[in-house]
Write a protein that holds these residues in place. Structure first.
Motif, PDB file in Angstrom:
ATOM      1  N   LEU A 206      14.998   2.799   1.421  1.00 31.28           N
ATOM      2  CA  LEU A 206      16.296   2.348   1.927  1.00 31.28           C
ATOM      3  C   LEU A 206      16.378   0.824   1.972  1.00 31.28           C
ATOM      4  O   LEU A 206      17.366   0.227   1.520  1.00 31.28           O
ATOM      5  CB  LEU A 206      16.535   2.925   3.331  1.00 31.28           C
ATOM      6  CG  LEU A 206      17.838   2.508   4.017  1.00 31.28           C
ATOM      7  CD1 LEU A 206      19.052   3.108   3.320  1.00 31.28           C
ATOM      8  CD2 LEU A 206      17.831   2.911   5.496  1.00 31.28           C
ATOM      9  N   GLN A 207      15.351   0.193   2.509  1.00 31.33           N
ATOM     10  CA  GLN A 207      15.370  -1.270   2.662  1.00 31.33           C
ATOM     11  C   GLN A 207      15.402  -1.980   1.304  1.00 31.33           C
ATOM     12  O   GLN A 207      16.083  -2.991   1.153  1.00 31.33           O
ATOM     13  CB  GLN A 207      14.172  -1.737   3.495  1.00 31.33           C
ATOM     14  CG  GLN A 207      14.248  -1.347   4.975  1.00 31.33           C
ATOM     15  CD  GLN A 207      15.466  -1.924   5.658  1.00 31.33           C
ATOM     16  OE1 GLN A 207      16.504  -1.265   5.762  1.00 31.33           O
ATOM     17  NE2 GLN A 207      15.381  -3.167   6.099  1.00 31.33           N
ATOM     18  N   LEU A 208      14.673  -1.459   0.338  1.00 27.18           N
ATOM     19  CA  LEU A 208      14.662  -2.084  -0.998  1.00 27.18           C
ATOM     20  C   LEU A 208      16.010  -1.888  -1.693  1.00 27.18           C
ATOM     21  O   LEU A 208      16.566  -2.824  -2.279  1.00 27.18           O
ATOM     22  CB  LEU A 208      13.516  -1.516  -1.846  1.00 27.18           C
ATOM     23  CG  LEU A 208      12.091  -1.812  -1.356  1.00 27.18           C
ATOM     24  CD1 LEU A 208      11.067  -1.109  -2.246  1.00 27.18           C
ATOM     25  CD2 LEU A 208      11.811  -3.318  -1.310  1.00 27.18           C
TER      26      LEU A 208
ATOM     27  N   GLY B  23       0.799  -1.227   0.000  1.00 27.90           N
ATOM     28  CA  GLY B  23       0.000   0.000   0.000  1.00 27.90           C
ATOM     29  C   GLY B  23       0.831   1.275   0.000  1.00 27.90           C
ATOM     30  O   GLY B  23       0.603   2.181  -0.812  1.00 27.90           O
ATOM     31  N   ILE B  24       1.800   1.347   0.901  1.00 30.21           N
ATOM     32  CA  ILE B  24       2.604   2.564   1.026  1.00 30.21           C
ATOM     33  C   ILE B  24       3.468   2.753  -0.217  1.00 30.21           C
ATOM     34  O   ILE B  24       3.561   3.860  -0.767  1.00 30.21           O
ATOM     35  CB  ILE B  24       3.458   2.518   2.314  1.00 30.21           C
ATOM     36  CG1 ILE B  24       2.542   2.468   3.552  1.00 30.21           C
ATOM     37  CG2 ILE B  24       4.410   3.716   2.386  1.00 30.21           C
ATOM     38  CD1 ILE B  24       3.262   2.144   4.863  1.00 30.21           C
ATOM     39  N   LEU B  25       4.079   1.669  -0.697  1.00 26.20           N
ATOM     40  CA  LEU B  25       4.939   1.760  -1.881  1.00 26.20           C
ATOM     41  C   LEU B  25       4.140   2.143  -3.127  1.00 26.20           C
ATOM     42  O   LEU B  25       4.581   2.978  -3.930  1.00 26.20           O
ATOM     43  CB  LEU B  25       5.682   0.431  -2.096  1.00 26.20           C
ATOM     44  CG  LEU B  25       6.632   0.379  -3.293  1.00 26.20           C
ATOM     45  CD1 LEU B  25       7.711   1.448  -3.209  1.00 26.20           C
ATOM     46  CD2 LEU B  25       7.265  -1.004  -3.420  1.00 26.20           C
ATOM     47  N   THR B  26       2.978   1.540  -3.294  1.00 31.94           N
ATOM     48  CA  THR B  26       2.132   1.867  -4.453  1.00 31.94           C
ATOM     49  C   THR B  26       1.732   3.347  -4.429  1.00 31.94           C
ATOM     50  O   THR B  26       1.783   4.034  -5.456  1.00 31.94           O
ATOM     51  CB  THR B  26       0.870   0.980  -4.458  1.00 31.94           C
ATOM     52  OG1 THR B  26       1.277  -0.390  -4.465  1.00 31.94           O
ATOM     53  CG2 THR B  26       0.009   1.243  -5.686  1.00 31.94           C
ATOM     54  N   THR B  27       1.396   3.844  -3.251  1.00 31.98           N
ATOM     55  CA  THR B  27       1.029   5.260  -3.101  1.00 31.98           C
ATOM     56  C   THR B  27       2.213   6.170  -3.416  1.00 31.98           C
ATOM     57  O   THR B  27       2.087   7.180  -4.111  1.00 31.98           O
ATOM     58  CB  THR B  27       0.519   5.527  -1.668  1.00 31.98           C
ATOM     59  OG1 THR B  27      -0.517   4.598  -1.360  1.00 31.98           O
ATOM     60  CG2 THR B  27      -0.004   6.953  -1.530  1.00 31.98           C
ATOM     61  N   SER B  28       3.392   5.790  -2.919  1.00 31.17           N
ATOM     62  CA  SER B  28       4.606   6.576  -3.149  1.00 31.17           C
ATOM     63  C   SER B  28       5.003   6.576  -4.632  1.00 31.17           C
ATOM     64  O   SER B  28       5.374   7.612  -5.194  1.00 31.17           O
ATOM     65  CB  SER B  28       5.740   6.007  -2.293  1.00 31.17           C
ATOM     66  OG  SER B  28       6.981   6.512  -2.699  1.00 31.17           O
ATOM     67  N   LEU B  29       4.907   5.420  -5.276  1.00 32.98           N
ATOM     68  CA  LEU B  29       5.235   5.335  -6.707  1.00 32.98           C
ATOM     69  C   LEU B  29       4.301   6.202  -7.539  1.00 32.98           C
ATOM     70  O   LEU B  29       4.731   6.890  -8.474  1.00 32.98           O
ATOM     71  CB  LEU B  29       5.146   3.884  -7.190  1.00 32.98           C
ATOM     72  CG  LEU B  29       6.331   2.989  -6.876  1.00 32.98           C
ATOM     73  CD1 LEU B  29       6.086   1.571  -7.367  1.00 32.98           C
ATOM     74  CD2 LEU B  29       7.592   3.533  -7.527  1.00 32.98           C
ATOM     75  N   SER B  30       3.026   6.191  -7.181  1.00 32.28           N
ATOM     76  CA  SER B  30       2.041   6.991  -7.892  1.00 32.28           C
ATOM     77  C   SER B  30       2.317   8.485  -7.703  1.00 32.28           C
ATOM     78  O   SER B  30       2.298   9.265  -8.655  1.00 32.28           O
ATOM     79  CB  SER B  30       0.643   6.623  -7.387  1.00 32.28           C
ATOM     80  OG  SER B  30      -0.296   7.574  -7.802  1.00 32.28           O
ATOM     81  N   ALA B  31       2.641   8.877  -6.474  1.00 35.88           N
ATOM     82  CA  ALA B  31       2.830  10.301  -6.160  1.00 35.88           C
ATOM     83  C   ALA B  31       4.122  10.859  -6.732  1.00 35.88           C
ATOM     84  O   ALA B  31       4.177  12.006  -7.171  1.00 35.88           O
ATOM     85  CB  ALA B  31       2.794  10.497  -4.650  1.00 35.88           C
TER      86      ALA B  31
ATOM     87  N   ALA C 282       7.502   6.429   6.724  1.00 33.75           N
ATOM     88  CA  ALA C 282       7.621   5.061   6.200  1.00 33.75           C
ATOM     89  C   ALA C 282       8.336   5.022   4.847  1.00 33.75           C
ATOM     90  O   ALA C 282       9.143   4.116   4.591  1.00 33.75           O
ATOM     91  CB  ALA C 282       6.233   4.416   6.076  1.00 33.75           C
ATOM     92  N   VAL C 283       8.058   5.982   3.973  1.00 33.82           N
ATOM     93  CA  VAL C 283       8.603   5.948   2.612  1.00 33.82           C
ATOM     94  C   VAL C 283      10.140   5.884   2.583  1.00 33.82           C
ATOM     95  O   VAL C 283      10.707   5.038   1.870  1.00 33.82           O
ATOM     96  CB  VAL C 283       8.054   7.115   1.753  1.00 33.82           C
ATOM     97  CG1 VAL C 283       8.834   7.262   0.451  1.00 33.82           C
ATOM     98  CG2 VAL C 283       6.570   6.904   1.461  1.00 33.82           C
TER      99      VAL C 283
END
Ligand code: DCM
Ligand code: DCM
Ligand code: DCM
Ligand code: ZN
Ligand code: ZN
Length: 303
Positions: free
Chosen positions: A282-284, A156-164, A276-277
């Motif tokens: 960083l982790q990825l 959820g957080i990653l999808t939102t960040s990628l979109s934004a 979180a982003v």
């Protein structure tokens, strides 16, 4: 992680492979996976609910029995990994298997796909946490939609960040992270990422054993060779140093970033999202870089 996270880890790793590792990856994965760790990274999730691969489901995580709500985070292999195995022993098993020239090409490809995937999952804070089934049993809201805490961190957080920020382009996101590693804000961190030393470890132990990716791989391959049938028997053996350090590092984010939230808050907007982003980025990036180094040591003898 969900597919986006795993693909990110794989595509980043692909950028840092040395010649022999690259050659093995390309010929092993072949056209099925466009010769890329990015394309192959989600295979392990696609089979985990199939009857034939049900045994692999517990290998995607380690249930660390710590107390993240009390601010006490920890991972211990003997306490948390269990008899059935976990992501820590799975990484050891598949590292041994990918190296065994006596195994078939398809067995070694399978081992490579598991390594590709598990070095991603071990960086997800909720894959190294037992509390509420790694957050699966905690209701959450992401961008106005009902979900659970684990899924918010997986996707959820990653999808939102990628979109934004990246027009939902995975390629743009991967390029941005690779650039941070090669010349940007992560560049000064990469030596530390490969060192397998824990900042939370007492200095006395840190100096003593100097854990390293080279040391882990060397010992693993020696132990594999020593056993008659090529099967690792790790029950009585010291756990690998690096995967445990990676798990502890991710698990520490459960105390600092994942669990401190206000019930009912939307996790994909505002201050929780903003904290979180950078952790997910960083982790990825870090696990992608470590995946390359892990394969480089196996196939080229250096990081
Ligand atoms: N298997 C494995 N590791 C496990 C469990 C099973 O490698 N922890 C392998 C051994 C079998 C195959 O999976 O060849 C099918 O296992 P099962 O008998 O559990 O269906
Ligand atoms: N297997 C595994 N790890 C092992 C042994 C086996 O993952 N240490 C998996 C690989 C194949 C399946 O089990 O998917 C087949 O195993 P077997 O060689 O026991 O038939
Ligand atoms: N998971 C986890 N820890 C657990 C159980 C599951 O990290 N103790 C992960 C694996 C999947 C997700 O949570 O990424 C959902 O798992 P499942 O589909 O098995 O419920
Ligand atoms: Zn998950
Ligand atoms: Zn997984």
């Amino acid at each position: 992680w969900g597919n986006l996270g795993h693909e990110t880890v794989g595509y980043i790793a692909q950028e840092f492979l040395l010649p022999n590792a690259l050659s093995f990856v390309q010929s092993s994965l072949g056209s099925t996976y466009n010769q890329s760790l990015g394309n192959a990274a989600t295979w392990a999730d696609s089979v985990r609910y199939e009857t034939a691969y049900r045994w692999s489901a517990p290998y995607h995580f380690v249930d660390a029995e710590d107390e993240p709500l009390q601010g006490s985070c920890s991972v211990q292999e003997t306490r948390d990994c269990g008899d059935g195995g976990c992501i820590l022993t799975a990484i050891a098993n598949y590292t041994s298997r990918v190296s065994q020239t006596s195994l078939s090409a398809s067995q070694r490809q399978e081992a490579l796909k598991f390594i590709d995937h598990f070095l991603g999952d071990i960086g997800q804070p909720l894959h190294v946490e037992a509390y509420e089934v790694g957050g699966n049993d905690i209701d959450a809201v992401c961008a106005g939609k009902s979900t659970n805490l684990h899924a918010a961190w997986d996707t959820g957080i990653l999808t939102t960040s990628l979109s934004a920020t990246y027009s939902s382009s995975l390629t743009s996101y991967v390029s941005a992270l690779v650039k941070r590693i090669k010349s940007g804000s992560y560049k000064s961190l990469t030596d530390e990422w490969l060192s397998c030393t824990s900042t939370t470890q007492p200095a006395s132990r840190r100096g003593l054993s100097t854990p390293s990716i080279e040391g882990d791989i060397k010992r693993l391959l020696y132990e594999t060779q020593e056993s008659e049938d090529g099967l690792l028997r790790r029950a009585s053996i010291t756990p690998l140093a690096c995967p445990l350090v990676w798990a502890r590092e991710a698990n520490a984010y459960d105390c600092s970033t994942v669990f401190p939230y206000t019930s009912g808050d939307d996790l994909c907007t505002g201050s929780y999202f903003d904290a979180a982003v950078p952790v997910i980025d960083l982790q990825l990036a870090k696990q992608g870089y470590r995946l390359a180094a892990w394969l480089n040591v196996i196939f080229d003898g250096e990081t």
